[in-house]
Write a protein that holds these residues in place. Structure first.
Motif, PDB file in Angstrom:
ATOM      1  N   THR A 143      -7.567  -9.947  -0.536  1.00 42.48           N
ATOM      2  CA  THR A 143      -6.198 -10.127  -0.047  1.00 42.48           C
ATOM      3  C   THR A 143      -6.051 -11.417   0.743  1.00 42.48           C
ATOM      4  N   ARG A 183       0.890 -10.433   2.724  1.00 46.35           N
ATOM      5  CA  ARG A 183      -0.551 -10.339   2.425  1.00 46.35           C
ATOM      6  C   ARG A 183      -1.390 -10.613   3.681  1.00 46.35           C
ATOM      7  N   ALA A 242      -3.585 -14.440  -0.136  1.00 48.80           N
ATOM      8  CA  ALA A 242      -2.540 -14.852   0.806  1.00 48.80           C
ATOM      9  C   ALA A 242      -2.541 -16.362   0.996  1.00 48.80           C
TER      10      ALA A 242
END
Length: 912
Positions: free
Chosen positions: A215, A248, A219
């Motif tokens: 993640t 995110r 991001a």
């Protein structure tokens, strides 16, 4: 956990291999550093303390490398370098190539951060060669990648790209590393101005990180994609990406980075004119950035907050916030940023007509500004301030200074504003012809960007950006009573966003032109940033060469496009063509804002004229908002079977009369002579309930058929874009417990019209795409939601879930007439550039010929009755749908139905 006592260590070493144990502890230390650098530092310190018990030079080298790693991640770069030198020397004395390569690789970051880039490059290359010889492909590729990163820092992006490509070619590298390489490759493409290739590489990196469920990496890349879209002038795309990346980072527990992106998104909201959304996001972002000690990001967010407060009318708080940002910049030695904050304060004062204070602030900003691009922008705004205050000679002098700098620096994104300001000088000195010529030059400069946003987002929110060009043109039109110039300005302001969607979708040549021109915008921004940051002339000249190459490519593409008029997507204004497009017995009324006053531009019977409205834009918007609140209250009462209180009814009627007479009262006679009137509405008045507003005591819909259009140009092209191949009708509905009458609506329309139907779970986007491809009328009944934070993220609830406006825009609706039977399907977000976003825009981008929708909530029972009647005499002709809707709304009013039931319905289309 590392053992605390050497006696315990001796006991443990009696049962396991010491080498294996320490290898495990070193790897554990490195992993801990990535999660918590201070914990990693503690563990590395303990490792080195334990090493004399082992007496193994190779393990000592690895332990010192782990310490270097922890020091580097803790921000202690000089101690990290000293430790790396010990690690390399120890590994060399041990004769262990793996330990040497690990020590070299670990020390690259600290050398790079301290600017010792030649050394960092040597270390990375040495590590790569050793790992390659050892067959460690992942570490070999990592070292090659770090060499590329250092080369980028040395302003050698082409060589960096070669390294990244070489690393990608290493066989067997893991998916996470491949994603990192794609991201770094994208950064190098940005350095050399190849923005589309950068976008492709970022997207590849995003797919890789998502595949690995990383993640945080996703991001970072999505934030880079957002920044790229912003630099290329694609603000709606950038806004969506910034918001997604921020989410995110929140999911990765990185609140400061999430806050930074929220502040970036707020700047975009300001650039498109939505100060309220910016105000919602910035306070929390500022608190988080303050807590994190991210000073430069915090000061930038404070500037944005000041502009948002000002745009929302709280000038005192706005100037306090901008002053705080300016002083903070000076405290941290950021003089150019301080100049920007003070220039923004001056721009805000200028936009509110406080000319003397604006001039003082801009002169102060000029005294602070060091870099030439910043001075050019401030001089341009100062010239405007002198001009607005009636100090024409001073405006001319400062404008000439700005012009010289803009030409010297090649700041093409200021050409339009420069020409418009020059037009203002000519206007004030009574030279109308030269003013018109200057405005023509300004229009040409805007057209060269195909309407893409360029320049400083916060400055645009203060002084208007390209909106300031249209405002100056409209002032000239009003001053000289030049109705044709007013019409041209209105069309240029509002026509672009949807002109290209009429007929067929864009072809490859047109798509290529869009990409090339986005790259021109981004390259101009890179050049300006390089000049602001004092980069060397060689780098700037390289980007200027890239700019010339892009402009040559555009000229070549346009030459190809000339051979096929169907490929042409650029806006072309022809007053005679537009006047002749409006049929006899019809009219078009464009409402324009001129210095907060409203004016009607009327096209009727081959003539164009100007007619001032009796209400200001601010008063109209305020009354429209209060009307929406009162309509909501009335709908709640009606939904539970209660009468609407008399006082509430009186307020609603008074507001409908105030808006109708105030905006259209001066053209009432023309309206009464027409069978159909096409209205073009500005910004927040895009949600005006046109069917229900009262003109001369009667609802507008009782006088003629009112039809909305994004612009006169769109209406004329839509009128000429009939699709004779389409036939029949598709009706689709998704009922649920909140709207059970949708099922009755689909059944009733299907029985009365003998059409194709889809119901419930069968209503998927794919099914709609197939069934609507040949239908002349597409009727869709379902729940809808407007998303103010991302209008093109507004959505319809289909049988398989929510479907965004972006995906709706992909439906094959060219030439179809579309009915959106749902709540707020017609609500739009009007920005300063004239673009309207939401479900309506999505359907029009899909090529729809006309649309019926609702500005506010729609009762499913009323929708069932009115739309069943609307389609009961369905034929293949599209022409009469708006007329039939108008007739039904008049009947609803005559039968005593409350305006809250029927007043939100309206048609978008043209004269046929």
């Amino acid at each position: 956990m590392l053992l605390q006592q050497s006696e315990q260590l001796k006991l443990l070493l009696g049962s396991v291999s010491p080498g294996e144990l320490f290898e495990c502890w070193i790897d554990e230390c490195r992993a801990a550093t990535l999660q918590d650098p201070e914990q990693g530092l503690t563990m590395a310190t303990r490792l080195i303390e334990l090493m004399p018990e082992i007496g193994n030079p190779r393990l000592m080298a690895r332990a010192r490398s782990a310490m270097c790693h922890a020091l580097s991640y803790s921000g202690k770069m000089k101690p990290a370098i000293a430790m790396s030198e010990h690690a390399i020397a120890t590994a060399e004395s041990a004769g262990d190539d793996h330990a040497i390569a690990e020590a070299c690789l670990t020390s690259v970051q600290s050398h790079n951060v301290l600017g010792l880039r030649a050394a960092a490059l040597r270390l990375a290359l040495r590590a790569g060669e050793i790992f390659d010889g050892l067959g460690d492909n992942n570490r070999s590729a990592t070292a090659i990648m770090l060499a590329g990163v250092v080369l980028r820092m040395l302003d050698r992006p082409s060589e960096a790209l070669e390294r990244f490509d070489a690393a990608i070619a290493v066989p067997g590298i893991n998916e996470s590393l491949a994603a990192q390489l794609a991201s770094n490759r994208a950064e190098a493409f940005l350095d050399i101005g190849h923005f589309e290739l950068a976008k492709e590489s970022f997207e590849q990196a995003l797919r890789g990180f998502e595949s690995c469920n990383q993640t945080f990496g996703s991001a970072i890349v999505e934030g880079n994609l957002a920044d790229l879209a912003s630099r290329r002038g694609r603000l709606p795309e950038a806004l969506s990406l910034f918001l997604s990346a921020s989410k995110r980072f929140r999911e990765s527990n990185d609140a400061p980075e999430s806050a930074r992106l929220e502040a970036e998104a707020a700047e975009l909201f300001l650039a498109i004119g939505d100060a309220r959304e910016a105000l919602k996001r910035l306070p929390k972002a500022i608190d988080t950035l303050t807590e994190a000690g991210m000073h430069s990001e915090l000061l930038r967010a404070r500037m944005a907050y000041g502009i948002a407060l000002g745009r929302n009318g709280d000038l005192g708080a706005a100037f306090t916030e901008l002053g705080t940002a300016r002083d903070g910049c000076l405290d941290h030695g950021l003089q150019n940023s301080a100049a920007r904050a003070e220039a923004l304060r001056g721009g805000l004062l200028l936009s509110f007509g406080i000319y003397e204070d604006a001039t003082g602030a801009l002169e102060h900003a000029l005294s602070l500004a060091i870099q030439k691009p910043a001075r050019a922008r401030i001089l341009l705004d100062l010239s405007r301030s002198f001009l607005a205050g009636g100090r024409t000679e001073e405006a001319k002098r400062v404008l000439e200074e700005a012009s010289i700098l803009i030409k010297e620096l090649g700041l093409g994104n200021l050409d339009a504003e420069l020409s418009a300001t020059r037009a203002g000088v000519y206007r004030q000195t009574g030279n109308a012809e030269q003013a018109r010529e200057a405005i023509a030059n300004a229009f040409t400069a805007i057209e060269s960007t195909r309407g893409l946003f360029s320049g400083d987002r916060l400055r645009a929110a203060c002084v208007g950006g390209r909106s300031s060009v249209y405002n100056e043109a409209m002032k000239l039109a009003i001053d000289t009573k030049d109705a044709m110039l007013a019409l041209e300005t209105s069309e240029r302001r509002s026509a672009r966003s949807l002109v290209e969607s009429i007929g067929s979708s864009r072809r490859a040549a047109s798509e290529d032109l869009d990409l090339l021109e986005s790259d021109v915008i981004a390259t101009l921004g890179v050049i300006e940033s390089a000049q602001d940051n004092g980069k060397d002339e060689a780098s700037i000249n390289s980007m200027r060469k890239r700019l010339r190459d892009l402009q040559s490519a555009i000229a070549s593409k346009e030459a190809v496009s000339e051979q096929d008029s169907a490929n042409r997507i650029e806006f072309r204004f022809s007053g005679d063509d537009l006047l002749s497009a409006v049929p006899s017995g019809c009219a078009t009324i464009s409402i324009e804002i001129v210095e907060q006053e409203l004016v009607c531009i009327v096209v009727n019977e081959g003539q164009v004229e100007l007619s001032p409205c009796s209400v200001s834009y601010e008063a109209a918007v305020s009354r429209c908002r209060s009307l929406m609140t009162d309509i909501d209250r009335a709908q709640v009462r009606l939904a539970i079977g209660r009468d609407v209180p008399a006082g509430l009814n009186e307020r609603i009627e008074a507001s409908l009369g105030f808006l109708g007479d105030g905006i259209l009262g001066s053209v009432q006679t023309i309206i009464e002579q027409c069978s159909r009137v096409v209205l073009v509405l500005p910004r927040e008045l895009s949600n005006l309930p046109v069917s229900a507003i009262r003109v001369g005591g009667e609802a507008f819909v009782e006088k003629c058929t009112p039809v909305l259009a994004p612009s006169l140009t769109w209406a004329s092209r839509s009128a000429a874009a009939h699709n004779d191949v389409r036939e029949g009708m598709l009706v689709a509905g998704v009922p649920d417990e909140r709207a059970p009458h949708i099922a009755d609506e689909v059944e009733a329309i299907t029985q009365s019209s003998q059409c194709q139907s889809l119901l419930g779970n069968d209503v998927t986007l794919d099914a709609l795409g197939g069934a609507s491809s040949n239908a002349k009328v597409v009727h869709l009944a379902c729940h809808a939601e407007y998303a103010p934070e991302d209008p093109m993220g507004s959505r319809l609830l289909l049988g398989d879930g929510w479907c965004s406006a972006r995906r709706v825009s992909e439906l094959p609706l060219q030439g179809a007439s579309v009915v959106l039977s749902g709540c707020e399907t017609g609500y739009v977000d009007g920005d300063y550039s004239g673009e309207n976003f939401g479900l309506i825009r999505a359907v029009l981008l899909a090529g729809a010929h006309s649309v019926i929708a609702s500005t506010w909530r729609l009762s499913d029972a009323y929708a069932r009755d009115v739309f069943t009647t609307l389609h009961s005499e369905h034929t293949n002709a599209l022409d009469d749908l708006p007329d039939r809707l108008a007739k039904l709304l008049v009947e609803s009013s005559a039968n005593g139905a409350h305006p809250a039931l029927w007043g939100g319905l309206f048609a978008i289309g043209s004269w046929t």
